[in-house]
Design an enzyme around this catalytic site. Structure first.
Site, PDB file in Angstrom:
ATOM      1  N   CYS A  14      74.717   3.728  19.339  1.00  0.00           N
ATOM      2  CA  CYS A  14      73.920   3.652  20.570  1.00  0.00           C
ATOM      3  C   CYS A  14      72.536   4.235  20.354  1.00  0.00           C
ATOM      4  O   CYS A  14      72.369   5.454  20.271  1.00  0.00           O
ATOM      5  CB  CYS A  14      74.644   4.390  21.700  1.00  0.00           C
ATOM      6  SG  CYS A  14      73.745   4.391  23.262  1.00  0.00           S
TER       7      CYS A  14
ATOM      8  N   CYS B 233      71.332   6.413  23.280  1.00  0.00           N
ATOM      9  CA  CYS B 233      71.922   7.751  23.279  1.00  0.00           C
ATOM     10  C   CYS B 233      71.321   8.646  22.194  1.00  0.00           C
ATOM     11  O   CYS B 233      71.025   9.815  22.442  1.00  0.00           O
ATOM     12  CB  CYS B 233      73.436   7.664  23.062  1.00  0.00           C
ATOM     13  SG  CYS B 233      74.308   6.489  24.110  1.00  0.00           S
ATOM     14  N   ASP B 234      71.156   8.107  20.989  1.00  0.00           N
ATOM     15  CA  ASP B 234      70.886   8.947  19.827  1.00  0.00           C
ATOM     16  C   ASP B 234      69.548   8.687  19.130  1.00  0.00           C
ATOM     17  O   ASP B 234      69.206   9.399  18.184  1.00  0.00           O
ATOM     18  CB  ASP B 234      72.002   8.772  18.792  1.00  0.00           C
ATOM     19  CG  ASP B 234      73.379   9.115  19.352  1.00  0.00           C
ATOM     20  OD1 ASP B 234      73.447   9.988  20.238  1.00  0.00           O
ATOM     21  OD2 ASP B 234      74.373   8.505  18.916  1.00  0.00           O
TER      22      ASP B 234
END
Length: 306
Positions: free
Chosen positions: A130, A133-134
């Site tokens: 992701c 997300c990251d």
């Protein structure tokens, strides 16, 4: 007989449990994997309202503790079948069967993995599924993306705004994403597109340092230096056990209305397991809220009609 049985203990399932327990209903949560769901694999969460930064494990532990404190029960079990009965539902697992008046499916959807050695071990230490997300953790570093569809190209463009270089690896001879997205990638100086190659090896010990890729049509191999590898080859729902009572789309996601109701009365679906456009922690929690409140309304109506 449990009032509300929840399948899955990710953010959607646990949020539903909190709402159901506050309404003083009995709640049982079944989970075949780690309590807390896939969020436990995220090294940091920085896009959840009210929290500047928290690890996935901390986030999941807090949710699980909240549910336990409110009186929820957890069972480690995999659901193998679901039946509608006169009293509600019968859920079969590999070991035992459970009865419930209402069921909320929050089984999630797993990111498709490459299946390489050490892939799971390096998840959170260079391997990610992701970019939203990251991606920020790899600012000004070199990263690679595996995949050639719309999701992969969108993640590539996002990463290109943060990272020094983004290398996109696709096993097909052509990228399958929209031409508009592909053209945007081609116009970026820090994006390199490599079709016709597969990732064969993850390099680095405790932290990813690069990948070895191999051509599909010949023996050519290359080493790609990268601190992060973002795998975007699709999601895989786990809804096979519910196929008799819940309608699925072509990809296997459960079809619901805006209230998270399935085609079967008393059966709801929340989070990544259902057909939807955006799959994030916040949207999973929102689904859990809606599903729980609708489930409570269903129980009230059933009690009034009894």
């Amino acid at each position: 007989m449990t009032d509300i049985l929840i399948i899955g203990s990710g953010p959607a399932g646990l949020t539903a449990a909190v709402y159901a327990l506050r309404a003083e209903k009995s709640v049982l949560i079944l989970e075949k994997g780690a309590f807390g769901g896939q969020v436990t694999f995220s090294p940091k969460i920085e896009n959840f309202p009210g929290s500047v930064s928290i690890s996935g494990n901390e986030f999941a532990d807090a949710l699980v503790s909240q549910v336990i404190e409110a009186g929820g029960d957890f069972v480690a079990a995999e659901v193998t079948g679901l039946e509608k009965t006169e009293k509600g539902f019968l859920l079969r697992t590999t070991d035992i069967a459970y009865e419930a008046r209402v069921v909320i499916i929050a089984s999630g959807a797993r990111h498709r993995a490459l299946g390489l050695p050490r892939e799971e071990e390096l998840c959170g230490s260079g391997v990610s599924y992701c970019a939203v997300c990251d991606g920020a953790f790899y600012k000004n570093q070199k990263v690679a993306v595996v995949g050639g569809g719309n999701s992969a190209l969108q993640e590539t463009l996002l990463l290109s705004e943060l990272c020094e270089k983004v290398t996109v690896i696709q096993n097909l001879p052509e990228f399958t994403g929209e031409e508009k997205l592909l053209n945007r990638c081609r116009q970026k100086d820090n994006i390199e597109l490599i079709p016709g190659y597969t990732v064969r090896e993850l390099l680095g010990k405790e932290q990813l340092t690069g990948v070895r890729i191999k051509a599909v049509e010949n023996a050519d191999e290359q080493l790609i230096d990268c601190a992060g590898l973002f795998i975007a080859i699709g999601l895989q729902p786990q809804n096979e056990a519910f196929a008799d009572l819940a309608e699925m789309d072509a990809m296997g996601y459960i079809i619901t209305d805006d209230s998270c109701r399935t085609k079967t009365a008393g059966l709801f679906a929340a989070g990544d397991c259902r057909q939807k456009k955006i799959r994030q922690i916040t949207t999973a929690c929102a689904d859990g809220t809606v599903a729980a409140l609708e489930a409570l309304a269903y129980l009230r109506q059933a009690e009034e009609e009894a």
